[in-house]
Design a protein around this motif. Structure first.
Motif, PDB file in Angstrom:
ATOM      1  N   MET A   1       4.713  15.925  -3.059  1.00  0.00           N
ATOM      2  CA  MET A   1       3.709  14.882  -2.991  1.00  0.00           C
ATOM      3  C   MET A   1       4.133  13.845  -1.947  1.00  0.00           C
ATOM      4  O   MET A   1       5.228  13.326  -1.994  1.00  0.00           O
ATOM      5  N   ALA A   2       3.233  13.591  -1.022  1.00  0.00           N
ATOM      6  CA  ALA A   2       3.532  12.639   0.050  1.00  0.00           C
ATOM      7  C   ALA A   2       3.414  11.205  -0.459  1.00  0.00           C
ATOM      8  O   ALA A   2       2.603  10.899  -1.322  1.00  0.00           O
ATOM      9  N   GLU A   3       4.236  10.354   0.087  1.00  0.00           N
ATOM     10  CA  GLU A   3       4.178   8.920  -0.195  1.00  0.00           C
ATOM     11  C   GLU A   3       3.532   8.230   0.998  1.00  0.00           C
ATOM     12  O   GLU A   3       3.854   8.535   2.150  1.00  0.00           O
ATOM     13  N   TYR A   4       2.639   7.296   0.729  1.00  0.00           N
ATOM     14  CA  TYR A   4       1.934   6.591   1.790  1.00  0.00           C
ATOM     15  C   TYR A   4       2.240   5.100   1.696  1.00  0.00           C
ATOM     16  O   TYR A   4       2.299   4.539   0.597  1.00  0.00           O
ATOM     17  N   THR A   5       2.420   4.469   2.851  1.00  0.00           N
ATOM     18  CA  THR A   5       2.652   3.032   2.898  1.00  0.00           C
ATOM     19  C   THR A   5       1.348   2.293   2.623  1.00  0.00           C
ATOM     20  O   THR A   5       0.260   2.880   2.669  1.00  0.00           O
ATOM     21  N   GLU A   6       1.453   1.006   2.363  1.00  0.00           N
ATOM     22  CA  GLU A   6       0.254   0.201   2.156  1.00  0.00           C
ATOM     23  C   GLU A   6      -0.611   0.219   3.423  1.00  0.00           C
ATOM     24  O   GLU A   6      -1.835   0.294   3.340  1.00  0.00           O
ATOM     25  N   ASP A   7       0.017   0.165   4.600  1.00  0.00           N
ATOM     26  CA  ASP A   7      -0.738   0.216   5.852  1.00  0.00           C
ATOM     27  C   ASP A   7      -1.487   1.545   5.973  1.00  0.00           C
ATOM     28  O   ASP A   7      -2.654   1.576   6.373  1.00  0.00           O
ATOM     29  N   GLU A   8      -0.843   2.636   5.610  1.00  0.00           N
ATOM     30  CA  GLU A   8      -1.504   3.940   5.669  1.00  0.00           C
ATOM     31  C   GLU A   8      -2.660   4.004   4.673  1.00  0.00           C
ATOM     32  O   GLU A   8      -3.736   4.520   4.979  1.00  0.00           O
ATOM     33  N   GLY A   9      -2.461   3.438   3.505  1.00  0.00           N
ATOM     34  CA  GLY A   9      -3.535   3.369   2.521  1.00  0.00           C
ATOM     35  C   GLY A   9      -4.726   2.597   3.055  1.00  0.00           C
ATOM     36  O   GLY A   9      -5.883   2.990   2.866  1.00  0.00           O
ATOM     37  N   ARG A  10      -4.443   1.498   3.738  1.00  0.00           N
ATOM     38  CA  ARG A  10      -5.497   0.690   4.346  1.00  0.00           C
ATOM     39  C   ARG A  10      -6.271   1.514   5.381  1.00  0.00           C
ATOM     40  O   ARG A  10      -7.503   1.448   5.449  1.00  0.00           O
TER      41      ARG A  10
END
Length: 129
Positions: A1-10
């Motif tokens: 499962m990949a982890e995404y930064t808050e910026d990537e989520g945005r």
């Protein structure tokens, strides 16, 4: 499962919600139906990406309608790039899901006008590998 930064989520939120907004505003009309269709079609996204997208408030680019379109299309391209690095197996499914979301929004009022079709084509092009 990949982890995404808050910026990537945005970026994901801007891309997915922005794509729906672009299609919806291409032919003003049945906004309630279009919003419902877009929200329901988000089930086409993987559970992991649905969580990322639901993880914050969507932000559309500022400026003119043209500026918003350019920003959303760039966000779509960035999503493909993020996925290519973090979850390559998700790229194709994400692209197909976003296009399906856009088509559902366009068809929500029972017809797809040329302007909506043109926006869907731009979204498809932005998501092309």
């Amino acid at each position: 499962m990949a982890e995404y930064t808050e910026d990537e989520g945005r970026v994901f939120r801007t891309a997915v919600f922005g794509a729906m907004v672009l299609v919806s505003t291409a032919d003003p009309g049945a906004l309630d139906k279009e919003s419902y269709a877009g929200a329901k079609a988000m089930e086409n996204l993987s559970p992991e990406l649905r969580e990322v997208i639901k993880g914050g408030v969507p932000e559309l680019p500022a400026g003119s309608v043209s500026d918003v379109e350019v920003g959303v299309l760039e966000a779509l391209r960035r999503c493909v790039g993020i996925l290519a690095v973090k979850a390559p197996g998700e790229v194709s499914a994400f692209s197909a899901a976003v296009v399906a979301i856009c088509r559902e929004v366009a068809q929500a009022d029972g017809r797809v006008v040329d302007a909506e079709g043109a926006v869907v084509a731009k979204v498809e092009a932005a998501l092309a590998l």
